[in-house]
Design an enzyme around this catalytic site. Structure first.
Site, short mmCIF file in Angstrom:
data_model
loop_
_atom_site.label_atom_id
_atom_site.label_comp_id
_atom_site.label_asym_id
_atom_site.label_seq_id
_atom_site.Cartn_x
_atom_site.Cartn_y
_atom_site.Cartn_z
N SER A 18 -83.67 47.09 -70.67
CA SER A 18 -82.37 46.44 -70.76
C SER A 18 -81.32 47.18 -69.93
O SER A 18 -80.19 46.73 -69.80
CB SER A 18 -81.91 46.37 -72.21
OG SER A 18 -81.83 47.67 -72.74
N GLY A 19 -81.69 48.32 -69.38
CA GLY A 19 -80.75 49.08 -68.56
C GLY A 19 -80.10 50.23 -69.29
O GLY A 19 -79.30 50.96 -68.73
N LYS A 20 -80.49 50.44 -70.56
CA LYS A 20 -79.77 51.45 -71.33
C LYS A 20 -80.06 52.88 -70.87
O LYS A 20 -79.16 53.71 -70.86
CB LYS A 20 -80.05 51.29 -72.83
CG LYS A 20 -81.51 51.31 -73.24
CD LYS A 20 -81.62 50.90 -74.71
CE LYS A 20 -82.96 51.22 -75.33
NZ LYS A 20 -84.16 50.83 -74.59
N SER A 21 -81.31 53.13 -70.41
CA SER A 21 -81.60 54.47 -69.94
C SER A 21 -80.97 54.75 -68.58
O SER A 21 -80.58 55.87 -68.28
CB SER A 21 -83.11 54.69 -69.86
OG SER A 21 -83.63 54.91 -71.15
N GLY A 44 -80.94 48.27 -77.12
CA GLY A 44 -81.45 47.24 -76.24
C GLY A 44 -82.95 47.45 -76.15
O GLY A 44 -83.43 48.54 -76.46
N HIS A 45 -83.69 46.43 -75.77
CA HIS A 45 -85.14 46.63 -75.69
C HIS A 45 -85.47 47.35 -74.39
O HIS A 45 -84.60 47.59 -73.56
CB HIS A 45 -85.87 45.28 -75.81
CG HIS A 45 -85.64 44.39 -74.65
ND1 HIS A 45 -86.46 44.35 -73.56
CD2 HIS A 45 -84.63 43.52 -74.39
CE1 HIS A 45 -85.99 43.48 -72.69
NE2 HIS A 45 -84.88 42.98 -73.18
N GLU A 72 -83.59 57.93 -75.86
CA GLU A 72 -84.86 57.62 -76.55
C GLU A 72 -85.61 58.90 -76.90
O GLU A 72 -86.83 58.95 -76.83
CB GLU A 72 -85.73 56.71 -75.69
CG GLU A 72 -85.03 55.40 -75.40
CD GLU A 72 -85.98 54.34 -74.88
OE1 GLU A 72 -87.04 54.20 -75.47
OE2 GLU A 72 -85.63 53.67 -73.91
#
Lengths: 264, 279, 290
Positions: free
Chosen positions: B43-46, B39-40, B166
């Site tokens: 996007s909530g991924k972290s 996701g950029h 990341e």
């Protein structure tokens, strides 16, 4: 920036380097007390011999010891002069009208200055031969029993070691920000004082912002790795009390007894 | 396949007066897989990573790690022992004043005996090939080396899952390779389960499975080849398709039909070869 | 302004036991208006080199001539500030340099330091904030309330506001997501073209190097390993591999096509479109033959 030396530690393999940091800390602490036992030429000579012997055994270049003394040298000289001029005891040595110098004053001046000199030398010897992290661990272990009375010994030690860990990082960061702001026309090293003072803000604000960000990140990383305070925590750093350390204490004890016997 | 992590209908926001960062997210992580969550930025991924090891708790829904629910206070430490995270900034997760101290940090927290710690440390630095740097101070290490130390600190605790949040985005290409190779080896040789959170679809193309996130929601999930079929959708949410796919897409727009999607250049050139034979 | 570097050498901590040579015998000339890219591994001396271009570091040997400014080893250049007005640097993670209460004030910091009248500087800020992709309402906001990517844009605007004629970019897109990376690089390229800037880009991205550069400099161990236009540099993948550097995907693709189809293809293929065209030319030739 790659070669920052934190604290004053000078790597070495001498007897003093290899002593347990606890032994060195206790010695330095006791020495501060013992110094006050000396009150005549022979006892001062004894203390001097002990100090010089310690420096000799550490195999440190004298330059480092001198560097440690430099900032305090003026204080020592002032103390000496103050005593020389203000103490009026014993036979009169000189008399220039308004200035009278007595033997007692000279003696007192020399003694007090020597006392200061020895203290500084012994404590610099501690920091020159022990890594900051070892000093921290030493203090943590020595103060360990104080945890029971609620002293935050573990927290203090952790704080110290994290500070030590981040000093080089923050120095590097400072340099980077200075460069970035210089490129935008800030003046740090030249130009009028007013300009230079003004440029502190563009340096300090980003530095604080980044330090807080780091602190936040670090706290999270620590928590993610299971950190929950000092309770039940073990330590990888192990201090080993060896024969050397006991030897040091025997010498210290002998010094103490001799001082007690020889003082007047 | 054994399910290690179950995320059920999780919603989350940092403050009550702020919009949700995660909305009704459900997903599973299986033992031994390499799962990429893409996701950029934003996007909530972290945030999801932080929920997976109990650094944040869901507002709604549940996060279960090997049966432990992060809502139970007792379970939190069990979860953190099982799920390790390598964060983005190599500097801000290095706690110790030397490599050895840093690898030891998690072990010390768990109250392990010193002898066992020493064993675990030498074992894990060997796995990330940092055995020659045990006494090195962090400011003398490269970014890639620091991240490898972070991995060592995590695997020393023998977790079941490692999350790379990341973890390579601040590294140079050499450092990135170092870290990914190290993790691949751990996955292959030790059967480690890996969740890699990234905006790099090239890296994600190597994963076993892909979860795509946008605006706090899971919008797609599946094998990389399957997900990459929806190239428009991925580009819309700001992600770059791997190069071979971009070429393929441009060619199919010109009327060339490929029998399958290719994730590597070699495959692509082979596909072109067959295509040329056909015409 | 043309840049001419002669026999440049730089040692850190000169005269101490920690002395470390970071650059040695660099000779380089960058004509005005060039898009110059510098590539190299971490520690190859790229950052040290670019910091010489506006006097942040002083040469220990050799000289740098920028327009009529001359920085020489052992000679104190009194007009450093004037030089810095012409040479802007966007450092890695430039968002770390933000410090003012409002975005506008932060953008004004550089211009005001260099004596630009406030009115003029404010006009620049209003224009630049849009150029970097934010709208004017942002000017009165605090830079610390922005997302990382937006902070980066504001910091970049702060450097551009000085209207430098030489713009140095030290990995300006590090840590951004693909869309952010593309937008920022496109912005720099547009500025380069429109304002006739001399742009010096330090990057790890071979794709960017191939796409934008007039000239590429590859550094290794403090020296110049290779130099030339993108075509020259990337026509020799072996040399790059020896330096453990990657070749752009487009170039790899062309080489693979040539190998597989035993055909000669044009080598200056640095964009997706050109790569697709190359593939098309092969497929279409197949059609003609059949």
């Amino acid at each position: 920036m790659q070669n920052i030396i934190i604290g004053q530690y000078v790597p070495g393999q001498s007897f003093i380097h290899k002593l347990d940091p606890r032994a060195k800390l206790i010695t330095a602490f006791l020495f501060v007390i013992i110094v006050f036992l000396a009150n005549n030429w022979i006892t001062y000579a004894l203390l001097g011999a002990f100090t010089l012997l310690a420096i000799f055994v550490s195999r440190l270049p004298l330059r480092y010891i001198y560097n440690g003394l430099k900032p305090i040298l003026l204080v020592i000289i002032l103390t000496f002069l103050l005593h020389v001029f203000l103490t009026k005891e014993g036979p009169l040595l000189f008399d220039w009208g308004f200035l009278e110098i007595y033997e007692g004053g000279v003696k007192q001046g020399v003694f007090i200055s020597l006392r200061l000199l020895f203290l500084i030398m012994i404590t610099s010897l501690l920091t020159l031969t022990t890594t900051p992290i070892d000093i921290t661990v030493g203090i943590e272990t020595l103060l360990g029993p104080m945890k029971k009375v609620g002293l935050p010994v573990h927290e203090f030690a952790l704080m110290m070691s994290i500070a030590l860990r981040f000093i080089p990082t923050l120095l590097e960061e400072t340099e980077k920000i200075m460069k970035a702001q210089s490129a935008r026309g800030a003046q740090f090293s030249s130009g009028p004082i007013k300009e230079r003072l003004k440029s502190i803000v563009p340096l300090l604000v980003p530095l604080f912002v980044s330090a807080f960000k780091r602190a936040e990140d670090l706290a999270m990383a620590m928590e993610a790795r299971g950190y929950r305070g000092g309770e039940g925590r073990t330590s990888i750093r192990l201090l080993k009390w060896s024969g050397k350390d006991t030897t040091l204490f025997v010498i210290l004890l002998l010094l103490c007894i001799s001082l007690l016997l020889l003082r007047s | 396949m054994e399910e290690l992590i179950t995320v059920q209908g999780v919603s989350f926001r940092y403050h009550e007066d702020q919009p949700h960062v995660l909305r009704d997210v459900s997903l599973s992580v299986y033992k031994g897989e390499w799962l990429a969550i893409v996701g950029h930025n934003g996007s909530g991924k972290s945030t999801l990573a932080k929920l997976l090891n109990g650094l944040q708790l869901p507002e709604q829904g549940d996060v279960l790690v090997e049966g432990y629910n992060s809502r139970d206070e007792e379970s939190i430490w069990e979860i953190r022992r099982r799920v390790g995270i390598v964060f983005q900034n190599p500097d801000n997760q290095f706690v110790g004043t030397s490599v050895r101290d840093d690898v030891a940090f998690g072990l010390e927290n768990s109250g392990m005996a010193r002898e066992l710690m020493l064993e675990r440390i030498s074992e894990s630095v060997l796995k990330v090939r940092m055995e020659d740097y045990l006494d090195q101070e962090p400011h003398r290490l490269s970014g890639g080396q620091k991240q490898r130390v972070a991995i060592a600190g995590i695997i020393a605790l023998r977790p079941s899952i490692v999350i790379l949040d990341e973890a390579t985005s601040m590294l140079d290409p050499a450092g990135r390779k170092e870290v990914l190779q190290t993790m691949r080896k751990l996955k292959e040789e030790e059967g480690m389960t890996v969740i890699s959170i990234t905006h790099d679809l090239e890296e994600a193309a190597q994963a076993d499975r892909l979860v795509v996130m946008n605006a706090g929601e899971v919008i797609d999930e599946g094998l990389p080849v399957e997900v990459f079929k929806k190239g428009d959708m991925l580009e819309q949410i700001g992600l770059d398709l791997p190069f071979p796919l971009q070429v393929q897409r441009a060619l199919s727009e010109k009327g060339y039909d490929f029998s399958r999607l290719t994730l590597s250049q070699e495959e692509l050139v082979n596909e072109l070869w067959t295509l040329q034979l056909k015409v | 302004m043309d840049i001419t570097i002669k026999g440049l050498e730089h040692s850190y901590s000169k005269g101490t036991p920690f002395e470390r040579k970071a650059l040695s015998n660099i000779n380089l000339s960058i004509p005005s208006g060039t898009f110059q890219t510098i590539i190299g591994h971490t520690g190859s001396g790229k950052s040290t080199l670019i910091q010489h271009l506006n006097g942040l570091l002083k040469p220990t040997q050799g000289s740098i001539q920028i327009g009529d400014f001359k920085i020489q080893a052992g000679v104190k250049e009194k007009r450093l500030k004037a030089l810095r007005k012409h040479v802007g640097i966007v450092f890695q993670y430039p968002e770390h340099q933000l410090f003012e209460e409002t975005i506008e004030k932060d953008i004004l910091f550089g211009p005001l330091n260099f004596g630009v009248p406030e009115e003029e500087a404010k006009k620049r800020a209003a224009r630049l904030i849009q150029q970097v992709g934010l709208d004017e309402s942002y000017l009165s906001r605090s830079p610390f309330d922005l997302s990382g990517g937006q902070m980066r844009r504001v910091a970049i605007a702060g450097v551009l506001a000085m209207k430098p004629s030489i713009l140095i970019l030290d990995e300006p897109t590090a840590g951004l997501d693909p869309r952010g990376r593309r937008e920022i690089m496109d912005l720099f390229y547009r500025l380069h073209e429109e304002e006739g800037l001399t742009t010096i880009l330090v990057t790890h991205s071979m794709e960017d190097a191939a796409r934008f550069s007039d000239d590429i400099l590859i550094m290794e161990k403090g020296g110049i390993a290779l130099q030339g236009g993108p075509e020259t540099i990337f026509s020799n993948p072996e040399a790059l591999k020896k330096l453990s550097l990657d070749v752009p995907e487009t170039v790899q693709f062309i080489h693979r096509l040539e190998e597989r189809f035993t055909k000669n293809l044009p080598h200056s293929v640095f964009t997706l479109e050109a790569a697709v065209d190359a593939a098309l030319s092969i497929l279409q030739k197949g059609e003609e033959n059949s």
